[in-house]
Design a protein around this motif. Structure first.
Motif, PDB file in Angstrom:
ATOM      1  N   LEU A  14      39.776  35.554  41.596  1.00  0.00           N
ATOM      2  CA  LEU A  14      40.351  36.756  42.210  1.00  0.00           C
ATOM      3  C   LEU A  14      40.964  37.664  41.156  1.00  0.00           C
ATOM      4  CD1 LEU A  14      41.961  35.200  45.392  1.00  0.00           C
ATOM      5  CD2 LEU A  14      40.223  37.005  45.379  1.00  0.00           C
ATOM      6  N   ARG A  18      39.907  41.469  40.302  1.00  0.00           N
ATOM      7  CA  ARG A  18      40.914  42.540  40.345  1.00  0.00           C
ATOM      8  C   ARG A  18      40.881  43.333  39.046  1.00  0.00           C
ATOM      9  NH1 ARG A  18      45.587  42.761  38.050  1.00  0.00           N
ATOM     10  NH2 ARG A  18      45.858  40.502  37.767  1.00  0.00           N
ATOM     11  N   LEU A  28      46.773  46.018  44.125  1.00  0.00           N
ATOM     12  CA  LEU A  28      46.093  45.180  45.115  1.00  0.00           C
ATOM     13  C   LEU A  28      47.061  44.688  46.179  1.00  0.00           C
ATOM     14  CD1 LEU A  28      43.597  43.784  46.170  1.00  0.00           C
ATOM     15  CD2 LEU A  28      43.997  41.915  44.536  1.00  0.00           C
ATOM     16  N   ALA A  32      46.510  45.378  50.036  1.00  0.00           N
ATOM     17  CA  ALA A  32      46.285  44.237  50.914  1.00  0.00           C
ATOM     18  C   ALA A  32      47.485  43.949  51.812  1.00  0.00           C
ATOM     19  CB  ALA A  32      45.959  43.004  50.081  1.00  0.00           C
ATOM     20  N   LEU A  39      50.730  37.379  45.628  1.00  0.00           N
ATOM     21  CA  LEU A  39      49.468  37.557  44.922  1.00  0.00           C
ATOM     22  C   LEU A  39      49.508  36.875  43.560  1.00  0.00           C
ATOM     23  CD1 LEU A  39      46.654  38.770  44.652  1.00  0.00           C
ATOM     24  CD2 LEU A  39      47.707  40.891  43.842  1.00  0.00           C
ATOM     25  N   LEU A  57      41.463  39.483  50.758  1.00  0.00           N
ATOM     26  CA  LEU A  57      41.505  40.013  49.393  1.00  0.00           C
ATOM     27  C   LEU A  57      40.105  40.434  48.933  1.00  0.00           C
ATOM     28  CD1 LEU A  57      44.011  37.491  47.758  1.00  0.00           C
ATOM     29  CD2 LEU A  57      44.436  39.892  48.328  1.00  0.00           C
ATOM     30  N   GLU A  60      39.401  43.822  50.379  1.00  0.00           N
ATOM     31  CA  GLU A  60      40.125  44.890  49.676  1.00  0.00           C
ATOM     32  C   GLU A  60      39.525  45.153  48.296  1.00  0.00           C
ATOM     33  OE1 GLU A  60      42.307  46.739  51.162  1.00  0.00           O
ATOM     34  OE2 GLU A  60      42.101  45.500  52.956  1.00  0.00           O
TER      35      GLU A  60
END
Length: 266
Positions: A14, A18, A28, A32, A39, A57, A60
């Protein structure tokens, strides 16, 4: 095809996505509607995200469906998006829709491609584009970008090869940045190595054109096209999500008249 090779934890993946999207943790988190602390804990592995949080996530981050499945697997969950073969009975309505679009676009060329630009289907009008192409380039799987830029493909008939090549390579680079697909990266390297004896302008430099045209030599004629890309809305199957229709339209009355005459010679 993916950034998810190996057994890396879901939080690391993730974070990598990102950063690829050039978003900060704060960006983010706000998007989100979660806390930055939460996060951060997910990305560092201090907190195990739920299945719904992973999907949230991923949504997004606008990840491809294939990558969302990879994230779920990395998080210890089963994939949720199917990958149904296009020739299966379940995809009959999709095949019908594609066929209707292709036939309805006659007498203008149109192709269906997958996410790696391999040809899935085409209408008969594309025969005009393929004249003079070396037979080996038409052996499946046929890659339409390779077909366009290969010296034995369409390249020798493209009058604005430098401009068209710059457009295709720019589009491919953008796709690579969004998908992180290593096979697309290899394709870009191959295409970038093809010869071109024309200058390649910077895309978006402001030439005054509305769109970048494809200028194709056809005997003593010059045929001029622009193209559009169409995808399925809200797909929930990987195969469907990775399909696109590229439709070519005449960019001037002379090209339109010629194509109409070819389709209805009488």
């Amino acid at each position: 095809m993916t950034t998810t090779s190996g057994n890396r934890p879901v939080g690391e993946l993730l974070r990598q996505w990102r950063e690829r999207r050039r978003m900060s943790q704060l960006d983010l988190a706000i998007q989100a509607d979660i806390s930055t602390r939460h996060l951060s804990f997910v990305e560092t592995g201090r907190s195990k995200p739920s299945r719904d949080m992973i999907l949230h996530l991923a949504e997004e981050l606008e990840l491809p469906l294939r990558e969302r499945n990879h994230l779920l697997l990395a998080g210890g969950f089963a994939p949720v998006f199917a990958e149904t073969p296009l020739n299966s009975p379940e995809m009959a309505s999709v095949r019908t829709a594609l066929g209707q679009v292709l036939s309805g676009h006659q007498p203008y060329p149109a192709v269906v491609v997958d996410q790696r630009w391999n040809l899935v289907d085409r209408n008969s009008a594309t025969g005009l584009l393929l004249r003079g192409v070396a037979p080996e380039l038409l052996v499946p799987p046929v890659n339409v970008l390779r077909l366009s830029l290969h010296p034995k493909g369409m390249a020798h008939r493209i009058l604005n090869l430098g401009e068209w090549r710059a457009h295709l390579l720019h589009r491919l680079r953008r796709q690579i940045s969004l998908t992180a697909d290593p096979e697309l990266t290899e394709l870009w390297r191959e295409l970038d190595g093809y010869p071109c004896d024309q200058p390649e302008p910077e895309i978006g430099a402001g030439t005054g054109q509305i769109v970048i045209p494809l200028r194709l030599r056809r005997g003593y004629r010059e045929l001029v096209f622009f193209s559009t890309m169409t995808t399925f809305g809200t797909p929930l199957d990987i195969t469907v999500a990775e399909l696109a229709i590229e439709a070519y339209f005449p960019a001037n009355p002379e090209t339109a008249a010629y194509l109409q005459h070819q389709h209805h010679p009488d």
